[in-house]
Design a protein around this motif. Sequence first.
Motif, short mmCIF file in Angstrom:
data_model
loop_
_atom_site.label_atom_id
_atom_site.label_comp_id
_atom_site.label_asym_id
_atom_site.label_seq_id
_atom_site.Cartn_x
_atom_site.Cartn_y
_atom_site.Cartn_z
N ALA A 268 -1.13 -1.77 7.88
CA ALA A 268 0.30 -1.58 7.65
C ALA A 268 0.54 -1.20 6.21
CB ALA A 268 1.07 -2.86 7.99
N ASN A 269 1.59 -0.42 6.00
CA ASN A 269 1.99 -0.01 4.66
C ASN A 269 3.49 0.20 4.66
OD1 ASN A 269 1.83 0.70 2.01
ND2 ASN A 269 0.44 2.43 2.29
N GLY A 270 4.08 0.18 3.47
CA GLY A 270 5.51 0.45 3.38
C GLY A 270 6.23 -0.49 2.44
N GLU A 271 7.55 -0.44 2.53
CA GLU A 271 8.39 -1.20 1.61
C GLU A 271 9.56 -1.82 2.35
OE1 GLU A 271 7.85 1.48 -2.46
OE2 GLU A 271 9.72 1.59 -1.30
N VAL A 272 10.06 -2.92 1.78
CA VAL A 272 11.33 -3.52 2.19
C VAL A 272 12.20 -3.57 0.95
CG1 VAL A 272 12.49 -5.55 3.12
CG2 VAL A 272 10.23 -4.92 3.98
N ASN A 273 13.29 -2.79 0.98
CA ASN A 273 14.20 -2.73 -0.16
C ASN A 273 15.29 -3.78 0.02
OD1 ASN A 273 16.24 -2.02 -2.06
ND2 ASN A 273 15.37 0.04 -2.18
N VAL B 187 18.08 -11.77 -5.01
CA VAL B 187 17.12 -11.12 -4.12
C VAL B 187 17.02 -9.63 -4.45
CG1 VAL B 187 16.69 -10.50 -1.72
CG2 VAL B 187 17.43 -12.81 -2.29
N ALA B 188 18.12 -9.02 -4.82
CA ALA B 188 18.12 -7.59 -5.13
C ALA B 188 17.36 -7.28 -6.42
CB ALA B 188 19.55 -7.08 -5.24
N SER B 189 17.08 -8.29 -7.23
CA SER B 189 16.36 -8.07 -8.49
C SER B 189 14.98 -8.73 -8.48
CB SER B 189 17.17 -8.63 -9.66
OG SER B 189 17.24 -10.05 -9.59
N VAL B 190 14.54 -9.23 -7.33
CA VAL B 190 13.37 -10.08 -7.27
C VAL B 190 12.10 -9.35 -7.73
CG1 VAL B 190 12.74 -9.54 -4.86
CG2 VAL B 190 12.19 -11.79 -5.82
N ARG B 191 11.22 -10.12 -8.38
CA ARG B 191 9.90 -9.62 -8.76
C ARG B 191 8.89 -10.75 -8.55
NH1 ARG B 191 12.39 -10.65 -13.81
NH2 ARG B 191 11.18 -12.05 -15.18
N GLY B 192 7.64 -10.37 -8.38
CA GLY B 192 6.59 -11.36 -8.14
C GLY B 192 5.64 -10.86 -7.07
N ASP B 193 4.83 -11.75 -6.51
CA ASP B 193 3.89 -11.36 -5.46
C ASP B 193 3.45 -12.59 -4.68
OD1 ASP B 193 1.69 -12.61 -6.92
OD2 ASP B 193 1.66 -10.83 -8.20
N GLY B 194 2.68 -12.33 -3.62
CA GLY B 194 2.16 -13.41 -2.80
C GLY B 194 1.29 -12.89 -1.68
N CYS C 59 -9.41 -12.03 11.54
CA CYS C 59 -8.57 -12.36 10.39
C CYS C 59 -7.38 -11.43 10.34
CB CYS C 59 -9.36 -12.30 9.09
SG CYS C 59 -10.06 -10.68 8.73
N ALA C 60 -6.35 -11.86 9.63
CA ALA C 60 -5.20 -11.02 9.31
C ALA C 60 -4.78 -11.37 7.90
CB ALA C 60 -4.06 -11.26 10.29
N VAL C 61 -4.54 -10.34 7.09
CA VAL C 61 -4.22 -10.55 5.68
C VAL C 61 -2.98 -9.74 5.32
CG1 VAL C 61 -5.00 -10.20 3.31
CG2 VAL C 61 -6.61 -10.99 5.05
N GLY C 62 -2.04 -10.38 4.63
CA GLY C 62 -0.87 -9.69 4.10
C GLY C 62 -0.70 -10.02 2.63
N ALA C 63 -0.65 -8.97 1.79
CA ALA C 63 -0.43 -9.16 0.36
C ALA C 63 0.72 -8.25 -0.06
CB ALA C 63 -1.69 -8.83 -0.43
N VAL C 64 1.74 -8.82 -0.70
CA VAL C 64 2.91 -8.05 -1.11
C VAL C 64 3.21 -8.29 -2.58
CG1 VAL C 64 3.91 -8.13 1.22
CG2 VAL C 64 4.54 -9.88 -0.47
N SER C 65 3.85 -7.32 -3.19
CA SER C 65 4.36 -7.48 -4.55
C SER C 65 5.81 -7.02 -4.55
CB SER C 65 3.54 -6.66 -5.55
OG SER C 65 3.64 -5.27 -5.27
N ALA C 66 6.57 -7.50 -5.51
CA ALA C 66 7.99 -7.16 -5.60
C ALA C 66 8.33 -6.76 -7.02
CB ALA C 66 8.84 -8.34 -5.17
N THR D 219 6.70 -4.41 -1.67
CA THR D 219 5.73 -3.39 -1.28
C THR D 219 4.50 -4.07 -0.70
OG1 THR D 219 6.48 -1.95 -3.07
CG2 THR D 219 4.33 -1.46 -2.10
N ILE D 220 4.05 -3.57 0.46
CA ILE D 220 2.82 -4.09 1.06
C ILE D 220 1.63 -3.55 0.27
CG2 ILE D 220 1.38 -4.14 3.12
CD1 ILE D 220 3.88 -3.92 4.80
N ARG D 221 0.91 -4.44 -0.40
CA ARG D 221 -0.27 -4.04 -1.15
C ARG D 221 -1.50 -4.01 -0.23
NH1 ARG D 221 -0.13 -5.22 -6.50
NH2 ARG D 221 -2.09 -4.04 -6.57
N GLU D 222 -1.51 -4.91 0.74
CA GLU D 222 -2.59 -4.94 1.71
C GLU D 222 -2.07 -5.60 2.97
OE1 GLU D 222 -7.05 -5.71 0.97
OE2 GLU D 222 -6.23 -7.70 1.42
N GLY D 223 -2.22 -4.90 4.10
CA GLY D 223 -1.81 -5.44 5.37
C GLY D 223 -2.78 -5.01 6.44
N ILE D 224 -3.54 -5.95 7.00
CA ILE D 224 -4.56 -5.61 7.98
C ILE D 224 -4.78 -6.79 8.91
CG2 ILE D 224 -6.40 -6.30 6.40
CD1 ILE D 224 -8.16 -4.20 7.79
N ALA D 225 -4.97 -6.46 10.20
CA ALA D 225 -5.36 -7.44 11.20
C ALA D 225 -6.56 -6.89 11.95
CB ALA D 225 -4.22 -7.73 12.16
#
Length: 625
Positions: free
Chosen positions: A546-551, A472-479, A518-525, A531-537
């Motif tokens: 919304a914006n920000g990061e989860v480390n 998890v500490a090295s994770v990469r990808g998106d969704g 609608c509500a949309v959440g797009a994140v990349s890692a 990192t939140i790439r797009e967050g809106i409701a």
Amino acid sequence: MKVILLSVLAALGIALSALIWLTGFATGSQLKPIAAWGASKALGRAVSIGDLEIERGSTSTFRLTDVVVENAPWSGPEPLAQVGALTLSVDIWTVFSANPDIHVIEVMDAVVRPTVHKDGRSNWSNVSASETIPDTRGESPILRDLSLSNVQVYYGVANDEGVDVLEEIRIDAGSGTAAPGEPVGLAAEGSYREQPLTVKVSGEPFTDLVARAQDYSFSMTVNGAVDATLSGVLSPDGDLDDLELSLSGATLSDLDPFLPGPVPETPPFTVTGQIEFETNYYGFNNLAGSIGDSDIAGELAFDLNGDRPFVTGTLRSNLLDFDDLAGLIGAEPDPSETANDEQRAQADDQPLLPDATVPTVQLRQADMALSYVADKVSSPIAQVESVDAVVKLTDGRLLVTLVKMGVSGGLVDGEIALNAREEIPSADIDLRFQDISFSKFFARSEFAQEMGGAINGKMYFLGVGETLADMVASVRGDGHLILRDGKISALLLEGVGVDVAEALGVLLTGDSAVEMACAVGAVSAEAGVLTIREGIASTKDSNVIANGEVNLANQTVGLQVEARAKDFSLLDLDVPIYVKGPLNAPSVSLGGGNPLPFFEFSDGENVSCDGLEARAREIAPGTAR
């Protein structure tokens, strides 16, 4: 191995008795080299005897010390067997009969080293094939009394580099009898893996077994880290029939020494079934039982004919308690439900992300192909309703294919893989979410009736490391996840605080639901940072962004959430919300900081839900790259 050892001891007793007949009053020291030569000839292995004393009579007693049986050349320098003290009492008048009568065998301070080579050879094969084991029906020694004391068994696996000792069993004390007309009874106490062990074997009279005129019934009970009961029938042709096996214990992982491949940590279990034997093949049929609070049924088979064992099977649960799967990721089950004492003790201290090491060695030891279906699922987190999955382990890569998993009225499908082929393992998750009901997701709450909409999405993430925490500490990808035509309960928003709700641009009017177009959440890692790439409701009154990061590496969060009013006459919305701190205990605060950018949309606009959805799919498609 016990049968082989008893055959060796019986051969020594009969050979010594025969020598007395042949040599009259020869002393033990005179008979010792002849006895050693005869035993070596019979066993196909060199046998040495330290000392030999004889008490003559119609029942003669032989006391031997420092008996050593040579090992196979490939199985290490240590002997196959060493016996510190061995006592044999034999009825001299029965030595040349079909059933020599051995009154007593006492074994003290013995060490036995059964070893198998990676190519399939065993170091006891010559002994087991020797002429000391009768082939004619009715020909077998009678054993009236067996006594064991301080016997150690070291089971090892040999390769070209040497011998690896895998298991050690210690027998502190044991006794048994096979007197004519009396039921066979054997019992032993000792330890296995530093835990107490008791073994009991019972059967019909030994003479019935020797005669082989009818089926011979027997049973064996083992109590230790795992409790086991085996019962069955030995047919006159030597086939094992009607084998019934019952197993129970604190966790399935205690079966690891006996099963090929990875065996997960689980809550306490109980299973029963029928055992099927063929050449290098074992089947566990009509399996039924429970693991934790989940029932389990089906069939398993173990094929040992290939380079690696191949495990196949079909398993099913009427009810799967999702909590019982916690051990698959190195976590502990819910201590308030079915769990063993160790799991309950560790539950309060377990880290946010499990740090159990990936069992790379076990993943490389076997291949498998299993199917699993759970008709109903009890889950504390999401409304998981059913599971249909296929599990394949091939050359160190474990692949779980979710054919379909019912979640909140919708479906989740895709693949989860754990790759142990490389020195450092990796894991990836590739999932698709279809029509997940927002209201059913909250079905157990008071908010369910005021929630609405359906969630769809896609995600792909990959991590590398020796533990789940490292991966998890090295994770990469998106969704991305997308909610259309949704609504959220005003009671839920009140629960987070009126000031927070107002900061989100929501007017609370009783218990009516707040609608969301609608509500949309797009994140990349990357490198463990989400990192939140797009967050809106988009609600009736405002657009919440919304914006920000989860480390995930240091397990901290830093998020900022703001609202853009669609009607400025409603509320003053210049109050951002901040969520910061450790993941397991973040703080929430209002006000301060700089305003967030609003993508390409301006304050107060009605956003295009189609546009937001298209953008989310483009910037975070959730596919392997």
